[in-house]
Scaffold this motif. Structure first.
Motif, mmCIF file in Angstrom:
data_model
loop_
_atom_site.group_PDB
_atom_site.id
_atom_site.type_symbol
_atom_site.label_atom_id
_atom_site.label_comp_id
_atom_site.label_asym_id
_atom_site.label_seq_id
_atom_site.Cartn_x
_atom_site.Cartn_y
_atom_site.Cartn_z
ATOM 1 N N GLY A 89 46.584 28.813 43.426
ATOM 2 C CA GLY A 89 45.796 27.907 43.800
ATOM 3 C C GLY A 89 45.997 27.418 45.432
ATOM 4 N N ASN A 90 46.709 27.661 45.912
ATOM 5 C CA ASN A 90 47.351 27.015 46.994
ATOM 6 C C ASN A 90 47.004 27.720 47.983
ATOM 7 N N ALA A 91 47.142 29.042 47.666
ATOM 8 C CA ALA A 91 47.048 30.067 48.240
ATOM 9 C C ALA A 91 45.319 30.757 48.636
ATOM 10 N N ARG A 92 44.907 31.062 47.384
ATOM 11 C CA ARG A 92 43.298 30.523 47.951
ATOM 12 C C ARG A 92 42.469 29.788 48.648
ATOM 13 N N THR A 93 43.631 28.616 48.176
ATOM 14 C CA THR A 93 42.435 27.125 49.029
ATOM 15 C C THR A 93 43.140 27.331 50.314
ATOM 16 N N LEU A 94 43.923 27.073 50.599
ATOM 17 C CA LEU A 94 44.006 27.823 52.256
ATOM 18 C C LEU A 94 43.188 28.775 52.379
ATOM 19 N N ALA A 95 42.941 29.794 52.344
ATOM 20 C CA ALA A 95 42.388 30.776 52.530
ATOM 21 C C ALA A 95 40.925 30.932 52.792
ATOM 22 N N ALA A 96 41.043 29.634 50.957
ATOM 23 C CA ALA A 96 39.189 29.483 51.787
ATOM 24 C C ALA A 96 38.770 28.107 52.665
ATOM 25 N N ILE A 97 39.707 27.127 53.084
ATOM 26 C CA ILE A 97 39.665 26.920 53.861
ATOM 27 C C ILE A 97 39.821 27.653 55.450
ATOM 28 N N SER A 98 41.061 28.438 55.976
ATOM 29 C CA SER A 98 40.629 28.696 57.017
ATOM 30 C C SER A 98 39.132 30.446 56.873
ATOM 31 N N VAL A 282 42.731 31.114 26.032
ATOM 32 C CA VAL A 282 41.734 30.811 27.438
ATOM 33 C C VAL A 282 42.451 29.998 28.608
ATOM 34 N N GLY A 283 42.226 30.738 29.469
ATOM 35 C CA GLY A 283 43.457 29.990 30.908
ATOM 36 C C GLY A 283 42.526 29.270 31.344
ATOM 37 N N PHE A 284 43.060 29.632 32.667
ATOM 38 C CA PHE A 284 42.478 28.381 33.764
ATOM 39 C C PHE A 284 42.734 29.356 35.273
ATOM 40 N N ASP A 285 41.525 29.345 35.948
ATOM 41 C CA ASP A 285 41.859 29.918 37.380
ATOM 42 C C ASP A 285 40.908 31.129 38.134
ATOM 43 N N ASP A 286 40.942 32.010 36.490
ATOM 44 C CA ASP A 286 39.709 33.156 37.084
ATOM 45 C C ASP A 286 40.638 33.854 37.852
ATOM 46 N N VAL A 287 42.358 33.710 38.200
ATOM 47 C CA VAL A 287 42.780 35.054 39.215
ATOM 48 C C VAL A 287 41.774 36.923 39.076
ATOM 49 N N ASP A 303 36.285 27.509 41.972
ATOM 50 C CA ASP A 303 35.814 27.847 43.372
ATOM 51 C C ASP A 303 36.736 26.996 44.336
ATOM 52 N N PHE A 304 37.233 28.171 44.922
ATOM 53 C CA PHE A 304 37.636 27.894 45.784
ATOM 54 C C PHE A 304 37.361 27.889 47.224
ATOM 55 N N GLU A 305 36.461 28.788 46.581
ATOM 56 C CA GLU A 305 35.729 28.618 48.603
ATOM 57 C C GLU A 305 34.670 27.613 48.223
ATOM 58 N N GLU A 306 34.424 26.768 47.710
ATOM 59 C CA GLU A 306 33.347 25.537 47.380
ATOM 60 C C GLU A 306 34.070 24.742 47.578
ATOM 61 N N VAL A 307 35.255 24.669 47.192
ATOM 62 C CA VAL A 307 36.111 23.762 48.301
ATOM 63 C C VAL A 307 37.126 23.531 49.421
ATOM 64 N N GLY A 308 37.887 25.012 49.729
ATOM 65 C CA GLY A 308 37.112 24.915 51.083
ATOM 66 C C GLY A 308 36.401 25.451 51.836
ATOM 67 N N THR A 335 32.717 21.431 40.868
ATOM 68 C CA THR A 335 32.646 22.029 39.253
ATOM 69 C C THR A 335 32.279 23.170 38.882
ATOM 70 N N PRO A 336 33.729 23.461 37.851
ATOM 71 C CA PRO A 336 34.287 24.309 37.168
ATOM 72 C C PRO A 336 33.143 25.504 36.414
ATOM 73 N N HIS A 337 33.602 26.539 35.805
ATOM 74 C CA HIS A 337 32.831 27.701 34.677
ATOM 75 C C HIS A 337 34.050 27.863 34.234
ATOM 76 N N LEU A 338 33.038 28.282 32.869
ATOM 77 C CA LEU A 338 34.082 28.430 31.515
ATOM 78 C C LEU A 338 33.285 29.933 31.695
ATOM 79 N N LEU A 339 33.864 30.950 31.545
ATOM 80 C CA LEU A 339 33.456 32.143 31.736
ATOM 81 C C LEU A 339 34.483 32.800 30.553
ATOM 82 N N VAL A 340 33.385 33.580 29.788
ATOM 83 C CA VAL A 340 33.956 33.545 28.070
ATOM 84 C C VAL A 340 34.286 35.415 27.974
ATOM 85 N N ARG A 341 35.013 35.762 27.973
ATOM 86 C CA ARG A 341 35.362 37.555 27.628
ATOM 87 C C ARG A 341 35.941 37.586 26.345
#
Length: 353
Positions: A89-98, A282-287, A303-308, A335-341
């Motif tokens: 989460g931190n890495a993806r948030t940092l990339a989105a902020i950058s 069920v997981g959380f993040d959608d890596v 949505d890490f892009e939107e958080v950034g 807002t996050p979204h559930l992806l059903v696989r």
């Protein structure tokens, strides 16, 4: 004899850097227009902006950042403090902020604090402010939750994923909504209850996900199993998964992140428990890898892009407030979204509610 001066030269033949005047002459605009484009001002027609940028590239024009900072009182640099840069989460948030900062014409300086202590945060903040930054973003800092904590740097601060006391403006995924969606999905499939592998309790996000899982079960009148705590790693999900696999009553598990869900799934398979036929996961993040797990993982997408983008937008509003008035500390929620696989399905007959 022709004494004209071409961009990048002088009448004495010595090379000099191209100036705003050179760019203006080539683009056919005023120096003031070049300045507005260089400083990312909005009041320039798109066609004119493109022409000026093209002229800058042709001449190799570079802005004088030091002079610009003295003139505008801005360095166009944002500082970011984070604590575990390897965490997904931190890495993806940092990339989105950058990326968001770059799009806004800012560069980013990052300091990874060694620990979540007041001293460590203060040292990281001092290191960044000594480098001359216009504002700070702090990622997942539980230490900032204390009302007594003070950042006396004199620059605006925004917190990503933290600060429940709202001492600072904050941006975060709606962790509770994501956990509710995951738990509700499994209950709606007919599972009698949902087990949970939570993240470490020093994580604000993990605590919110666990609390929402618990309240969702209570509201549904479902039994609340004991909470298992991992450390975000696949290894911890695997170890806890071995314990859950030995319990025949377990038919559905919500893991607080995808990596723990991965370890859990392996432990279940090794114990002869099929996913999802015997146990839904069920997981959380959608890596990025979650769609390629075996089976593909049902998960909550952050949505890490939107958080950034929101972190940078909120910070820029505090650096240069519209109308000169800084906004308050109301949190921004994404807002996050559930992806059903394929990793979740109806329970076997014996485990149905």
């Amino acid at each position: 004899m022709d004494h004209s001066v071409t961009p990048g030269s002088t009448t004495r033949g010595k090379q000099r850097p191209p100036s705003q005047a050179d760019v203006a002459a080539l683009a056919g605009v005023s120096s003031q227009t070049v300045s507005r484009v260089a400083n990312h001002r909005p009041n320039v027609e798109p066609e004119t902006r493109d022409r000026v940028l093209s002229a800058m590239r042709m001449l190799g024009y570079q802005r004088n950042s030091a002079a610009r900072a003295l003139t505008l009182g801005r360095f166009h640099v944002l500082g970011v403090v984070t604590f575990d840069i390897a965490a997904q989460g931190n890495a993806r948030t940092l990339a989105a902020i950058s990326r968001a900062a770059q799009a806004a014409g800012y560069s980013v300086n990052v300091v990874c604090a060694e620990a979540q202590t007041e001293d460590a945060v203060q040292q990281a903040v001092r290191q960044l402010t000594d480098q001359a930054v216009d504002g700070l973003i702090v990622i997942e800092a539980q230490i900032l939750d204390r009302r007594g904590f003070d950042i006396s740097s004199g620059v605006p601060v925004v917190v990503a994923d933290g600060d429940p006391e709202r001492c600072f403006p904050s941006v975060d995924t709606d962790q509770a909504a994501g956990a509710i969606a995951a738990t509700r999905h499994l209950l709606d499939l007919g599972h009698r209850t949902v087990w949970h592998i939570g993240g470490p309790q020093d994580s604000y996000a993990a605590r919110r996900r666990a609390a929402a899982w618990h309240s969702t079960l209570k509201e549904a009148g479902a039994p609340v199993p004991p909470l298992a705590l991992g450390d975000w790693t696949a290894a911890s999900g695997y170890e806890l998964g071995r314990e859950l696999a030995a319990r025949p009553e377990v038919t559905a598990v919500f893991a607080a992140n995808d990596h723990m869900a991965l370890g859990l799934s392996l432990a279940l398979r090794e114990a002869g428990r099929r996913v999802p036929e015997d146990v839904s996961v069920v997981g959380f993040d959608d890596v990025p890898e979650s769609a390629y797990f075996a089976p593909p993982l049902t998960t909550v997408r952050q949505d890490f892009e939107e958080v950034g983008r929101q972190c940078v937008a909120l910070l820029l509003d505090r650096i240069d407030p519209p109308g000169g008035q800084r906004a308050g500390t109301e949190p921004v929620s994404v807002t996050p979204h559930l992806l059903v696989r394929s990793s979740s399905t109806r329970p076997p007959a014996a485990g149905r509610a």
